[in-house]
Design a protein around this motif. Sequence first.
Motif, mmCIF file in Angstrom:
data_model
loop_
_atom_site.group_PDB
_atom_site.id
_atom_site.type_symbol
_atom_site.label_atom_id
_atom_site.label_comp_id
_atom_site.label_asym_id
_atom_site.label_seq_id
_atom_site.Cartn_x
_atom_site.Cartn_y
_atom_site.Cartn_z
ATOM 1 N N HIS A 102 0.808 -1.224 0.000
ATOM 2 C CA HIS A 102 0.000 0.000 0.000
ATOM 3 C C HIS A 102 0.841 1.274 0.000
ATOM 4 C CE1 HIS A 102 -3.863 -1.932 -0.047
ATOM 5 N NE2 HIS A 102 -3.442 -2.763 0.884
ATOM 6 N N ALA A 103 2.055 1.200 0.493
ATOM 7 C CA ALA A 103 2.938 2.366 0.426
ATOM 8 C C ALA A 103 3.255 2.716 -1.024
ATOM 9 C CB ALA A 103 4.228 2.094 1.198
ATOM 10 N N TYR A 104 3.371 1.703 -1.862
ATOM 11 C CA TYR A 104 3.657 1.935 -3.278
ATOM 12 C C TYR A 104 2.383 2.129 -4.099
ATOM 13 C CZ TYR A 104 8.571 0.819 -2.516
ATOM 14 O OH TYR A 104 9.878 0.841 -2.077
ATOM 15 N N SER A 105 1.312 1.427 -3.756
ATOM 16 C CA SER A 105 0.091 1.495 -4.570
ATOM 17 C C SER A 105 -0.659 2.812 -4.399
ATOM 18 C CB SER A 105 -0.851 0.330 -4.233
ATOM 19 O OG SER A 105 -1.428 0.490 -2.952
ATOM 20 N N ALA A 106 -0.404 3.524 -3.339
ATOM 21 C CA ALA A 106 -1.147 4.751 -3.050
ATOM 22 C C ALA A 106 -0.601 5.977 -3.775
ATOM 23 C CB ALA A 106 -1.144 5.003 -1.540
ATOM 24 N N LEU A 124 4.763 -0.486 -9.685
ATOM 25 C CA LEU A 124 5.402 -1.806 -9.584
ATOM 26 C C LEU A 124 6.898 -1.671 -9.798
ATOM 27 C CD1 LEU A 124 5.241 -4.898 -9.299
ATOM 28 C CD2 LEU A 124 4.907 -4.993 -11.781
ATOM 29 N N LYS A 125 7.286 -0.890 -10.783
ATOM 30 C CA LYS A 125 8.717 -0.671 -11.048
ATOM 31 C C LYS A 125 9.397 -0.068 -9.822
ATOM 32 C CE LYS A 125 11.906 1.596 -14.202
ATOM 33 N NZ LYS A 125 12.055 2.392 -15.423
ATOM 34 N N LYS A 131 8.235 -7.745 -18.096
ATOM 35 C CA LYS A 131 7.939 -9.177 -18.075
ATOM 36 C C LYS A 131 7.257 -9.580 -16.770
ATOM 37 C CE LYS A 131 11.550 -10.484 -21.307
ATOM 38 N NZ LYS A 131 12.857 -11.142 -21.490
ATOM 39 N N ILE A 132 7.744 -9.035 -15.659
ATOM 40 C CA ILE A 132 7.130 -9.334 -14.359
ATOM 41 C C ILE A 132 5.694 -8.828 -14.344
ATOM 42 C CG2 ILE A 132 7.185 -8.795 -11.888
ATOM 43 C CD1 ILE A 132 10.279 -8.832 -12.116
ATOM 44 N N MET A 133 5.478 -7.615 -14.851
ATOM 45 C CA MET A 133 4.132 -7.031 -14.902
ATOM 46 C C MET A 133 3.198 -7.932 -15.711
ATOM 47 S SD MET A 133 2.282 -4.386 -14.079
ATOM 48 C CE MET A 133 0.990 -3.290 -14.544
ATOM 49 N N GLY A 151 -3.818 -4.097 -16.705
ATOM 50 C CA GLY A 151 -2.721 -3.136 -16.733
ATOM 51 C C GLY A 151 -2.238 -2.716 -15.364
ATOM 52 N N GLU A 152 -2.759 -3.357 -14.332
ATOM 53 C CA GLU A 152 -2.355 -3.051 -12.958
ATOM 54 C C GLU A 152 -2.202 -4.366 -12.192
ATOM 55 O OE1 GLU A 152 -4.246 1.132 -11.772
ATOM 56 O OE2 GLU A 152 -5.766 -0.398 -12.164
ATOM 57 N N VAL A 153 -1.503 -4.275 -11.065
ATOM 58 C CA VAL A 153 -1.293 -5.444 -10.222
ATOM 59 C C VAL A 153 -1.996 -5.203 -8.890
ATOM 60 C CG1 VAL A 153 0.451 -6.821 -8.998
ATOM 61 C CG2 VAL A 153 0.905 -6.018 -11.320
#
Length: 96
Positions: free
Chosen positions: A17-21, A34-35, A57-59, A68-70
């Motif tokens: 959540h620190a990155y997704s926000a 994600l990167k 590739k990971i995405m 288009g999202e994780v």
Amino acid sequence: MNSQLECAMEGLIKVFHAYSAKEGDKYKLSKMELKNLLHGEFCDLLAGSKDPLVVEKIMNELDENKDGEVDFQEFVVLVAALTVACNEFFVESLKG
């Protein structure tokens, strides 16, 4: 007091959540988020890859529903796979 496993789970959730926000849907990782997460949290693992498309590739592998999202469930697949790989390495090193 929380157990070690509960603390690990809480940490996993907080990191996601620190990155997704940062942008867009706050409950999903965009490609850029994600990167940033991969570079911030798995820098040593990524450093071993010479593939400039490794994040792409990971995405593509994680994004099961191809939106288009994780999301968190898709992200946990990555963490589980990396954990299994690390465990296998650890077990092999103990056999030494």
